[in-house]
Design a protein around this motif. Structure first.
Motif, short mmCIF file in Angstrom:
data_model
loop_
_atom_site.label_atom_id
_atom_site.label_comp_id
_atom_site.label_asym_id
_atom_site.label_seq_id
_atom_site.Cartn_x
_atom_site.Cartn_y
_atom_site.Cartn_z
N TYR A 101 0.86 -1.18 0.00
CA TYR A 101 0.00 0.00 0.00
C TYR A 101 0.90 1.22 0.00
O TYR A 101 1.51 1.55 1.02
CB TYR A 101 -0.90 0.00 1.23
N THR A 102 0.98 1.88 -1.15
CA THR A 102 1.99 2.93 -1.30
C THR A 102 1.39 4.30 -1.64
O THR A 102 2.12 5.17 -2.11
CB THR A 102 3.00 2.54 -2.40
N GLU A 103 0.11 4.49 -1.36
CA GLU A 103 -0.47 5.81 -1.60
C GLU A 103 0.28 6.83 -0.74
O GLU A 103 0.70 6.54 0.38
CB GLU A 103 -1.96 5.84 -1.25
N LEU A 104 0.42 8.04 -1.24
CA LEU A 104 1.21 9.07 -0.56
C LEU A 104 0.76 9.28 0.87
O LEU A 104 1.58 9.36 1.78
CB LEU A 104 1.15 10.39 -1.34
N ARG A 105 -0.54 9.33 1.13
CA ARG A 105 -1.00 9.58 2.50
C ARG A 105 -0.59 8.46 3.45
O ARG A 105 -0.30 8.69 4.61
CB ARG A 105 -2.50 9.85 2.56
N LEU A 106 -0.53 7.22 2.95
CA LEU A 106 -0.10 6.10 3.79
C LEU A 106 1.39 6.18 4.10
O LEU A 106 1.82 5.90 5.22
CB LEU A 106 -0.44 4.77 3.12
N VAL A 107 2.18 6.57 3.11
CA VAL A 107 3.61 6.74 3.32
C VAL A 107 3.85 7.87 4.33
O VAL A 107 4.67 7.74 5.25
CB VAL A 107 4.34 7.04 1.99
N LEU A 108 3.09 8.95 4.21
CA LEU A 108 3.22 10.06 5.16
C LEU A 108 2.77 9.66 6.56
O LEU A 108 3.38 10.07 7.56
CB LEU A 108 2.44 11.28 4.66
N ASP A 109 1.71 8.85 6.66
CA ASP A 109 1.27 8.34 7.97
C ASP A 109 2.37 7.51 8.62
O ASP A 109 2.62 7.63 9.82
CB ASP A 109 0.00 7.48 7.83
N ALA A 110 3.01 6.67 7.83
CA ALA A 110 4.10 5.83 8.35
C ALA A 110 5.27 6.72 8.80
O ALA A 110 5.82 6.53 9.89
CB ALA A 110 4.56 4.83 7.30
N ARG A 111 5.62 7.68 7.99
CA ARG A 111 6.70 8.61 8.35
C ARG A 111 6.37 9.35 9.64
O ARG A 111 7.19 9.47 10.54
CB ARG A 111 6.91 9.62 7.22
N ASP A 112 5.11 9.80 9.75
CA ASP A 112 4.70 10.56 10.92
C ASP A 112 4.56 9.70 12.18
O ASP A 112 4.54 10.22 13.29
CB ASP A 112 3.40 11.31 10.64
N ALA A 113 4.47 8.38 12.00
CA ALA A 113 4.45 7.47 13.15
C ALA A 113 5.86 7.21 13.66
O ALA A 113 6.05 6.79 14.79
CB ALA A 113 3.78 6.15 12.78
N GLY A 114 6.87 7.46 12.80
CA GLY A 114 8.26 7.31 13.23
C GLY A 114 9.06 6.23 12.54
O GLY A 114 10.08 5.80 13.06
N VAL A 115 8.63 5.79 11.35
CA VAL A 115 9.45 4.81 10.64
C VAL A 115 10.67 5.52 10.03
O VAL A 115 10.61 6.70 9.71
CB VAL A 115 8.68 4.03 9.54
N HIS A 116 11.75 4.78 9.89
CA HIS A 116 12.95 5.33 9.27
C HIS A 116 12.83 5.34 7.75
O HIS A 116 13.24 6.28 7.09
CB HIS A 116 14.18 4.51 9.66
N GLU A 117 12.34 4.23 7.21
CA GLU A 117 12.24 4.07 5.75
C GLU A 117 10.93 3.38 5.41
O GLU A 117 10.40 2.61 6.21
CB GLU A 117 13.40 3.21 5.22
N PHE A 118 10.45 3.63 4.21
CA PHE A 118 9.25 2.97 3.69
C PHE A 118 9.66 2.31 2.38
O PHE A 118 10.16 2.98 1.47
CB PHE A 118 8.14 3.99 3.44
N ILE A 119 9.46 1.00 2.29
CA ILE A 119 9.86 0.26 1.09
C ILE A 119 8.62 -0.38 0.49
O ILE A 119 7.89 -1.10 1.18
CB ILE A 119 10.90 -0.83 1.42
N ALA A 120 8.39 -0.13 -0.79
CA ALA A 120 7.23 -0.69 -1.49
C ALA A 120 7.47 -2.15 -1.83
O ALA A 120 8.56 -2.53 -2.25
CB ALA A 120 6.94 0.11 -2.75
N LYS A 121 6.43 -2.96 -1.61
CA LYS A 121 6.46 -4.36 -2.05
C LYS A 121 5.98 -4.40 -3.48
O LYS A 121 5.09 -3.63 -3.84
CB LYS A 121 5.52 -5.22 -1.19
#
Length: 162
Positions: free
Chosen positions: A94-114
């Motif tokens: 799930y790589t929609e921009l808002r989901l990536v931003l939610d993950a970033r704002d939760a404190g993940v270091h990196e987001f990698i698309a499957k």
């Protein structure tokens, strides 16, 4: 693969898909990793952290009963967190921009698309482990600095008192 090795790195994999966990174990093993713990959801991952002091966590987004976002929020903000500074890489289809931003704002270091590639996983692990970002604490956020580059400000600084 380059000279980067995970030989002395403890990796926690938190994913509900056993086939994907096996794939990650295989890729990590090819990078020299020998200390890998697997968990089937966020709650299981938190239990694992009580006896497995991971150096980095690879976490899927969508899982039940606790997903990767809730896992990340718990690790970052709970007083019961075993390691608030744990590097967390979120893996998701799930790589929609808002989901990536939610993950970033939760404190993940990196987001990698499957689907992932070994090359991308290696480069993100290498960047996270060899060049860690400072942690930031504010009333609304605790986690790695979300800025990728330190760019000098042009104009007045917004946060300074006038």
């Amino acid at each position: 693969m380059s000279d980067f090795s995970l030989q002395s790195t403890r990796v926690l994999i938190v994913d509900d898909n056993p086939h994907f966990r096996r794939l990650l174990v295989s890729v990590l093993s090819s990078m020299g990793c020998r200390m890998i713990e697997e968990a089937t959801d966020g709650a299981d991952g938190l239990k694992s952290l009580t006896h497995f002091p991971a150096d980095v966590a690879l976490v899927d987004w969508r899982m039940a009963p606790m997903d990767g976002l809730d896992f990340t929020r718990f690790v970052r903000t709970s007083p019961d967190s075993p390691n608030r500074y744990l590097p967390i890489l979120m893996l998701s289809g799930y790589t929609e921009l808002r989901l990536v931003l939610d993950a970033r704002d939760a404190g993940v270091h990196e987001f990698i698309a499957k689907p992932i590639s070994a090359k991308i996983l290696q480069s993100r692990l290498q960047a996270t482990l060899q060049s860690p970002r400072q942690f930031v604490r504010s009333p609304a956020y605790f986690g790695p600095d979300r800025r990728r580059r330190q760019v000098p400000l042009k104009g007045p600084e917004r946060r300074k008192a006038p």
